[in-house]
Design a protein around this motif. Structure first.
Motif, mmCIF file in Angstrom:
data_model
loop_
_atom_site.group_PDB
_atom_site.id
_atom_site.type_symbol
_atom_site.label_atom_id
_atom_site.label_comp_id
_atom_site.label_asym_id
_atom_site.label_seq_id
_atom_site.Cartn_x
_atom_site.Cartn_y
_atom_site.Cartn_z
ATOM 1 N N ALA A 262 0.899 -1.004 0.191
ATOM 2 C CA ALA A 262 0.078 -0.086 -0.030
ATOM 3 C C ALA A 262 0.848 1.410 -0.101
ATOM 4 O O ALA A 262 1.818 1.266 0.770
ATOM 5 C CB ALA A 262 -0.834 0.119 1.324
ATOM 6 N N CYS A 263 0.490 2.333 -0.607
ATOM 7 C CA CYS A 263 1.440 3.555 -0.697
ATOM 8 C C CYS A 263 1.163 4.130 0.640
ATOM 9 O O CYS A 263 0.214 4.012 1.075
ATOM 10 C CB CYS A 263 0.865 4.401 -1.946
ATOM 11 S SG CYS A 263 -0.662 5.157 -1.647
ATOM 12 N N PRO A 264 1.856 4.909 0.800
ATOM 13 C CA PRO A 264 2.014 5.574 2.334
ATOM 14 C C PRO A 264 0.973 6.823 2.122
ATOM 15 O O PRO A 264 0.587 7.287 3.249
ATOM 16 C CB PRO A 264 3.253 6.374 2.227
ATOM 17 C CG PRO A 264 3.717 6.461 0.840
ATOM 18 C CD PRO A 264 3.290 5.448 0.099
ATOM 19 N N THR A 265 0.268 7.296 1.066
ATOM 20 C CA THR A 265 -0.519 8.203 0.786
ATOM 21 C C THR A 265 0.106 9.579 1.094
ATOM 22 O O THR A 265 1.396 9.767 1.536
ATOM 23 C CB THR A 265 -1.940 8.265 1.812
ATOM 24 O OG1 THR A 265 -1.446 8.843 3.056
ATOM 25 C CG2 THR A 265 -2.250 7.095 1.906
ATOM 26 N N CYS A 266 -0.516 10.721 0.384
ATOM 27 C CA CYS A 266 0.224 12.060 0.491
ATOM 28 C C CYS A 266 -1.002 12.789 0.165
ATOM 29 O O CYS A 266 -2.258 12.535 0.350
ATOM 30 C CB CYS A 266 1.305 12.167 -0.483
ATOM 31 S SG CYS A 266 0.749 12.253 -2.024
ATOM 32 N N GLY A 267 -0.732 14.213 -0.128
ATOM 33 C CA GLY A 267 -1.611 15.260 -0.330
ATOM 34 C C GLY A 267 -2.564 14.923 -1.562
ATOM 35 O O GLY A 267 -3.563 15.767 -1.761
ATOM 36 N N GLY A 297 -3.261 5.333 -3.590
ATOM 37 C CA GLY A 297 -4.067 6.237 -3.348
ATOM 38 C C GLY A 297 -4.324 7.007 -4.272
ATOM 39 O O GLY A 297 -5.303 7.640 -4.438
ATOM 40 N N CYS A 298 -3.659 7.095 -5.614
ATOM 41 C CA CYS A 298 -3.897 7.888 -6.937
ATOM 42 C C CYS A 298 -3.365 7.349 -7.967
ATOM 43 O O CYS A 298 -2.607 6.382 -7.907
ATOM 44 C CB CYS A 298 -3.771 9.496 -6.534
ATOM 45 S SG CYS A 298 -1.964 9.733 -6.797
ATOM 46 N N ALA A 299 -3.774 8.187 -8.921
ATOM 47 C CA ALA A 299 -3.190 7.494 -10.295
ATOM 48 C C ALA A 299 -1.924 8.547 -10.874
ATOM 49 O O ALA A 299 -1.521 8.071 -12.094
ATOM 50 C CB ALA A 299 -4.318 7.447 -11.384
HETATM 51 S S1 SF4 Z 1 1.229 10.120 -5.186
HETATM 52 FE FE1 SF4 Z 1 -0.715 9.017 -5.105
HETATM 53 S S2 SF4 Z 1 0.091 6.682 -4.833
HETATM 54 FE FE2 SF4 Z 1 1.687 8.246 -4.476
HETATM 55 S S3 SF4 Z 1 1.943 8.096 -2.177
HETATM 56 FE FE3 SF4 Z 1 0.699 9.902 -3.011
HETATM 57 S S4 SF4 Z 1 -1.490 9.043 -3.077
HETATM 58 FE FE4 SF4 Z 1 -0.273 7.367 -2.812
#
Ligand code: SF4
Length: 422
Positions: A262-267, A297-299
């Protein structure tokens, strides 16, 4: 260095190149048969290969007879101070007895236990703890705690060898992670017997798991350690087993069940990924196969680093996408992502481990991905495409007739360029 010797704990091989065995210890009163057996079944379900039970009283030895008979996994009796309990535990059928030769009442008592274990063919675990070193090593412990631990362990090993008993493994535990690493490294070079690894009194589920991952992970990555126990301050022994498995899976030493990435998530995150990951983790517990499932979390980076995952999702505010091995499968509303992911995983198994791809849905998902990913991000796919384009470009340039190599020239084998010899 991996141990040369191997022992057999109720059918589970430990040492000598056998897979690293996972063990834990029940936290119930052993004589409470119902509670102890319930916990043993839970830890066995979680993947424990062997389980240890405390045997401090005669009523625990009595219970041990039933526990050994009914347990789905081999049982180790944990004995301190009382050699007669060790003898009784052996007679009760324990698959292994753990004792600390330093607190069992002297070499003659150890000799009686070793003799009985020899007759029954039962292995022992001999253990040293930083908190209970023999008195003559206390000064050394003050100056050099690592050498003191190793010296105590080697003395016990020599005692067992003098007693003609070699069917044992050794543990050397400390609350200090650096001391555990240093002492086990040293001991693994000095003795050929299997090593049981653990950080004693590691702490809570959170800090204890981290300390154990660092300490045991470092040793295991060096090939040191034949069985591990994660000691956590929790009444749920199965939690210790789960942490042990995560360490072994992370090091690719053993496989058990799915691997979740799982990605760590971000903004950039636009949906409640915390609960989505938690739900996926919990639902994956029902699967035994070591498939890899990824949650992004996103593409923004496309499928990127998760393109090797067997299945994965990437989410956005209202829509998300399910993919498999780098290829989109379908786009689905975010609130259905988890259910649809598991529908795809189930379809994979129903089709004999074949990914079933509907081309129309895949094309729709591809279009969604193209719209949502960041066109400037250097994804592995884009880097590969750029490299391919660059290679094509080079091929298009007509090769000039090479001038003959002069006598004072040489061609570099690395760059292919010519240079003048000095
Ligand atoms: S850019 Fe997208 S995939 Fe990468 S950590 Fe942030 S939410 Fe996750």
């Amino acid at each position: 260095m991996a141990s040369e010797r191997q022992i057999n704990v109720g059918g589970v091989l430990i040492g000598g190149g056998a897979p690293v065995a996972v063990q834990t210890m029940t936290k119930t009163e052993t004589a409470d048969l119902q509670a102890t057996m319930d916990q043993i079944r839970r830890v066995a379900d979680a993947g424990a290969d062997v389980v240890r039970v405390a045997v401090p009283r005669d009523q625990d030895v009595e219970a041990l007879k039933t526990i050994v008979r009914d347990s789905p996994i081999p049982v180790i009796a944990d004995i301190h101070f009382n050699y007669t309990l060790a003898l009784k535990a052996l007679d009760a059928g324990a698959h292994c007895v753990r004792l600390n030769p330093g607190n069992i009442g002297g070499p003659d008592k150890v000799a009686q236990v070793a003799a009985r274990a020899n007759e029954l063919g039962t292995p022992l675990r001999i253990g040293v703890n930083s908190g209970s070193l023999p008195a003559h090593l206390l000064e050394l412990e003050y100056e050099n705690p690592v050498e003191a631990l190793v010296a105590a362990a080697v003395e016990f090993v020599q005692l067992m060898e003098r007693l003609d008993f070699t069917n044992f493994k050794v543990s050397m535990k400390s609350t200090s992670v650096p001391n555990t690493i240093a002492s086990n490294r040293l001991l693994s070079e000095r003795i050929p017997y299997p090593l049981h690894l653990g950080i004693t009194e590691a702490g809570t589920k959170w800090s204890g798991s981290l300390k154990s991952a660092v300490g045991l992970g470092t040793l295991l990555a060096d090939g040191i350690g034949d069985t591990i126990r994660i000691s956590l301050s929790t009444f749920h022994a199965e939690e210790e087993v789960k942490v042990a498995w995560e360490i072994l899976k992370a090091l690719k030493l053993r496989e058990r069940g799915p691997v979740l990435i799982a990605c760590p998530t971000c903004g950039r995150l636009q949906f409640d990924m915390d609960s989505v990951v938690a739900e996926i983790e919990q639902r994956l517990e029902a699967y035994e196969d070591p498939i890899e499932v990824s949650v992004l979390g996103c593409a923004v980076n496309g499928i990127g680093e998760a393109r090797h995952a067997d299945f994965g999702i990437t989410g956005a505010k209202d829509m998300g996408m399910i993919y498999s091995r780098g290829e989109p499968l379908k786009k689905v509303p975010t609130d259905r992502l988890v259910d649809e992911l598991f529908a795809e995983i189930d379809r994979y198994y129903e089709s004999g481990k074949r990914v079933v791809r509907d081309e129309a849905s895949a094309a729709e998902a591809r279009a969604w991905l193209a719209e949502n990913e960041d066109e400037t991000a250097m994804t592995p796919e884009r880097i590969a495409a750029l490299e391919a384009a660059a290679a094509d470009g080079e091929d298009d340039v007509p090769a000039a007739d090479p001038a003959p190599v002069r006598l004072d020239e040489e061609i570099s084998p690395v760059t292919g360029r010519r240079f003048t010899r000095a």
